[in-house]
Design a protein around this motif. Sequence first.
Motif, PDB file in Angstrom:
ATOM      1  N   CYS A  58       0.828  -1.205   0.000  1.00 32.83           N
ATOM      2  CA  CYS A  58       0.000   0.000   0.000  1.00 32.83           C
ATOM      3  C   CYS A  58       0.864   1.258   0.000  1.00 32.83           C
ATOM      4  N   GLU A  59       2.003   1.212   0.689  1.00 34.13           N
ATOM      5  CA  GLU A  59       2.920   2.345   0.670  1.00 34.13           C
ATOM      6  C   GLU A  59       3.434   2.600  -0.743  1.00 34.13           C
ATOM      7  N   GLU A  60       3.750   1.541  -1.461  1.00 38.82           N
ATOM      8  CA  GLU A  60       4.214   1.672  -2.841  1.00 38.82           C
ATOM      9  C   GLU A  60       3.110   2.252  -3.724  1.00 38.82           C
ATOM     10  N   THR A  61       1.889   1.761  -3.535  1.00 40.53           N
ATOM     11  CA  THR A  61       0.758   2.272  -4.307  1.00 40.53           C
ATOM     12  C   THR A  61       0.553   3.759  -4.036  1.00 40.53           C
ATOM     13  N   LEU A  62       0.649   4.170  -2.775  1.00 40.46           N
ATOM     14  CA  LEU A  62       0.518   5.590  -2.437  1.00 40.46           C
ATOM     15  C   LEU A  62       1.630   6.413  -3.076  1.00 40.46           C
ATOM     16  N   GLY A  63       2.825   5.823  -3.187  1.00 37.80           N
ATOM     17  CA  GLY A  63       3.930   6.519  -3.837  1.00 37.80           C
ATOM     18  C   GLY A  63       3.677   6.760  -5.313  1.00 37.80           C
ATOM     19  N   HIS A  64       3.011   5.805  -5.956  1.00 33.62           N
ATOM     20  CA  HIS A  64       2.711   5.943  -7.384  1.00 33.62           C
ATOM     21  C   HIS A  64       1.468   6.796  -7.646  1.00 33.62           C
ATOM     22  N   HIS A  65       0.594   6.876  -6.657  1.00 34.10           N
ATOM     23  CA  HIS A  65      -0.667   7.614  -6.801  1.00 34.10           C
ATOM     24  C   HIS A  65      -0.857   8.530  -5.582  1.00 34.10           C
ATOM     25  N   PRO A  66      -0.114   9.622  -5.505  1.00 33.27           N
ATOM     26  CA  PRO A  66      -0.153  10.488  -4.319  1.00 33.27           C
ATOM     27  C   PRO A  66      -1.538  11.045  -3.997  1.00 33.27           C
ATOM     28  N   HIS A  67      -2.392  11.163  -4.999  1.00 33.26           N
ATOM     29  CA  HIS A  67      -3.738  11.693  -4.737  1.00 33.26           C
ATOM     30  C   HIS A  67      -4.557  10.735  -3.869  1.00 33.26           C
ATOM     31  N   TYR A  68      -4.138   9.493  -3.726  1.00 33.34           N
ATOM     32  CA  TYR A  68      -4.822   8.537  -2.848  1.00 33.34           C
ATOM     33  C   TYR A  68      -4.731   8.947  -1.379  1.00 33.34           C
ATOM     34  N   HIS A  69      -3.748   9.777  -1.031  1.00 34.55           N
ATOM     35  CA  HIS A  69      -3.617  10.236   0.351  1.00 34.55           C
ATOM     36  C   HIS A  69      -4.865  10.993   0.802  1.00 34.55           C
TER      37      HIS A  69
END
Length: 76
Positions: A58-69
Motif C-alpha cells: 500500500c505504501e508503494e501504491t501511495l507513492g505511485h498515486h499520491p492523490h490517494y492520500h
Amino acid sequence: MSIVYKCRHCGHEIGKLEQQVIDTSMLGFDQLTMREKEEMINYKDNGDVHIHAICENCEETLGHHPHYHELDFFIQ
C-alpha cells in the motif's frame, strides 16, 4: 498479550509481537501525538493491542498515486 500490526488500507497483518510485558516507548508510541495514538492504536478486551500502519504494497501504491492520500480507503 499480543501487539498486532495491520495495514489500515488492505487489512493485511504486517506482523505480530507476543509478549507479556512491553515497553511502549521501545515501540515508539511515546513519539506519537494523542490524535495519532487515537487513530492508530486500538486496545482489545483480551489485552491485545492492534496498531494500524501501512504495509509495503500500500505504501508503494501511495507513492505511485499520491492523490490517494486524500482518501480514507483506496482499496475497495
